[in-house]
Design a protein around this motif. Sequence first.
Motif, PDB file in Angstrom:
ATOM      1  N   CYS A   1     -21.070  58.369  55.696  1.00 52.16           N
ATOM      2  CA  CYS A   1     -19.734  57.760  55.810  1.00 52.16           C
ATOM      3  C   CYS A   1     -18.766  58.718  56.496  1.00 52.16           C
ATOM      4  CB  CYS A   1     -19.208  57.362  54.436  1.00 52.16           C
ATOM      5  SG  CYS A   1     -19.986  55.870  53.786  1.00 52.16           S
ATOM      6  N   SER A   2     -18.821  59.967  56.132  1.00 55.43           N
ATOM      7  CA  SER A   2     -17.951  60.971  56.741  1.00 55.43           C
ATOM      8  C   SER A   2     -18.243  61.095  58.234  1.00 55.43           C
ATOM      9  CB  SER A   2     -18.167  62.316  56.051  1.00 55.43           C
ATOM     10  OG  SER A   2     -17.505  63.340  56.734  1.00 55.43           O
ATOM     11  N   HIS A   3     -19.505  61.096  58.595  1.00 55.88           N
ATOM     12  CA  HIS A   3     -19.906  61.236  59.989  1.00 55.88           C
ATOM     13  C   HIS A   3     -19.425  60.051  60.842  1.00 55.88           C
ATOM     14  CE1 HIS A   3     -22.424  63.022  63.128  1.00 55.88           C
ATOM     15  NE2 HIS A   3     -22.702  61.780  63.476  1.00 55.88           N
ATOM     16  N   PHE A   4     -19.420  58.854  60.253  1.00 58.69           N
ATOM     17  CA  PHE A   4     -19.020  57.653  60.988  1.00 58.69           C
ATOM     18  C   PHE A   4     -17.585  57.214  60.674  1.00 58.69           C
ATOM     19  CE2 PHE A   4     -23.614  57.354  61.389  1.00 58.69           C
ATOM     20  CZ  PHE A   4     -23.749  56.946  62.707  1.00 58.69           C
ATOM     21  N   TYR A   5     -16.848  58.050  59.938  1.00 57.34           N
ATOM     22  CA  TYR A   5     -15.452  57.762  59.607  1.00 57.34           C
ATOM     23  C   TYR A   5     -15.284  56.386  58.961  1.00 57.34           C
ATOM     24  CZ  TYR A   5     -14.965  61.637  62.865  1.00 57.34           C
ATOM     25  OH  TYR A   5     -15.099  62.843  63.498  1.00 57.34           O
ATOM     26  N   MET A   6     -16.046  56.143  57.908  1.00 56.55           N
ATOM     27  CA  MET A   6     -15.926  54.868  57.193  1.00 56.55           C
ATOM     28  C   MET A   6     -15.969  55.113  55.695  1.00 56.55           C
ATOM     29  SD  MET A   6     -19.617  52.866  57.416  1.00 56.55           S
ATOM     30  CE  MET A   6     -19.219  52.234  58.982  1.00 56.55           C
ATOM     31  N   THR A   7     -15.518  54.130  54.954  1.00 54.76           N
ATOM     32  CA  THR A   7     -15.520  54.245  53.494  1.00 54.76           C
ATOM     33  C   THR A   7     -16.856  53.760  52.946  1.00 54.76           C
ATOM     34  OG1 THR A   7     -14.669  52.013  53.160  1.00 54.76           O
ATOM     35  CG2 THR A   7     -13.033  53.787  53.420  1.00 54.76           C
ATOM     36  N   GLU A   8     -17.156  54.192  51.736  1.00 57.83           N
ATOM     37  CA  GLU A   8     -18.375  53.732  51.079  1.00 57.83           C
ATOM     38  C   GLU A   8     -18.322  52.223  50.861  1.00 57.83           C
ATOM     39  OE1 GLU A   8     -19.732  55.995  47.663  1.00 57.83           O
ATOM     40  OE2 GLU A   8     -18.672  57.754  48.450  1.00 57.83           O
ATOM     41  N   GLY A   9     -17.145  51.706  50.555  1.00 61.41           N
ATOM     42  CA  GLY A   9     -16.986  50.273  50.344  1.00 61.41           C
ATOM     43  C   GLY A   9     -17.363  49.477  51.585  1.00 61.41           C
ATOM     44  N   LYS A  10     -16.943  49.961  52.739  1.00 58.70           N
ATOM     45  CA  LYS A  10     -17.260  49.274  53.990  1.00 58.70           C
ATOM     46  C   LYS A  10     -18.765  49.321  54.253  1.00 58.70           C
ATOM     47  CE  LYS A  10     -15.857  48.855  58.786  1.00 58.70           C
ATOM     48  NZ  LYS A  10     -14.996  49.342  59.852  1.00 58.70           N
ATOM     49  N   LEU A  11     -19.394  50.447  53.938  1.00 60.73           N
ATOM     50  CA  LEU A  11     -20.830  50.597  54.148  1.00 60.73           C
ATOM     51  C   LEU A  11     -21.624  49.605  53.297  1.00 60.73           C
ATOM     52  CD1 LEU A  11     -22.920  52.630  55.567  1.00 60.73           C
ATOM     53  CD2 LEU A  11     -23.144  53.568  53.285  1.00 60.73           C
ATOM     54  N   LYS A  12     -21.110  49.310  52.109  1.00 58.33           N
ATOM     55  CA  LYS A  12     -21.823  48.443  51.168  1.00 58.33           C
ATOM     56  C   LYS A  12     -21.471  46.961  51.319  1.00 58.33           C
ATOM     57  CE  LYS A  12     -22.442  52.112  47.808  1.00 58.33           C
ATOM     58  NZ  LYS A  12     -22.215  52.566  46.433  1.00 58.33           N
ATOM     59  N   ARG A  13     -20.545  46.647  52.213  1.00 54.32           N
ATOM     60  CA  ARG A  13     -20.171  45.243  52.433  1.00 54.32           C
ATOM     61  C   ARG A  13     -21.331  44.453  53.012  1.00 54.32           C
ATOM     62  NH1 ARG A  13     -14.674  46.237  55.364  1.00 54.32           N
ATOM     63  NH2 ARG A  13     -13.477  46.884  53.573  1.00 54.32           N
TER      64      ARG A  13
ATOM     65  N   ARG B   1     -22.537  45.826  63.907  1.00 57.57           N
ATOM     66  CA  ARG B   1     -23.274  47.035  64.304  1.00 57.57           C
ATOM     67  C   ARG B   1     -22.608  48.311  63.789  1.00 57.57           C
ATOM     68  NH1 ARG B   1     -27.453  48.883  66.765  1.00 57.57           N
ATOM     69  NH2 ARG B   1     -27.408  50.655  68.174  1.00 57.57           N
ATOM     70  N   GLU B   2     -21.285  48.319  63.756  1.00 61.24           N
ATOM     71  CA  GLU B   2     -20.566  49.515  63.302  1.00 61.24           C
ATOM     72  C   GLU B   2     -20.853  49.832  61.839  1.00 61.24           C
ATOM     73  OE1 GLU B   2     -16.428  47.125  62.512  1.00 61.24           O
ATOM     74  OE2 GLU B   2     -17.270  47.435  64.493  1.00 61.24           O
ATOM     75  N   VAL B   3     -21.350  48.859  61.085  1.00 58.86           N
ATOM     76  CA  VAL B   3     -21.715  49.076  59.679  1.00 58.86           C
ATOM     77  C   VAL B   3     -23.229  49.147  59.519  1.00 58.86           C
ATOM     78  CG1 VAL B   3     -21.581  48.128  57.334  1.00 58.86           C
ATOM     79  CG2 VAL B   3     -19.613  47.928  58.871  1.00 58.86           C
TER      80      VAL B   3
END
Length: 92
Positions: A9-21, A26-28
């Motif tokens: 998440c840190s590497h792709f500048y995203m939150t854990e919540g967004k990753l788990k949506r 493609r960005e997720v």
Amino acid sequence: MNKIIKTVCSHFYMTEGKLKRKTRKREVVLPRQIVMYLAVKHTKLSTDEIGGSLGKSRMTALYSFYKIRDLMKIDKQLEEQVKDMEEELYGR
């Protein structure tokens, strides 16, 4: 698993919540597949546990592992990104 998720998440500048949506953008999807790849490769968790931690199936975890492994063979930039994350996680 949490450390892998936080690092990706840190590497792709995203939150854990967004990753788990539940999304197929493609960005997720790519970061989520990388999480599953790293988890399969570096943990002793079952694919059921890995997939379940991201709201996915064990088959998705296996697919992600092979997908990222194969993509890294042809996409050197992706290979470099994954190696950087592995180094950050495991000091290799």
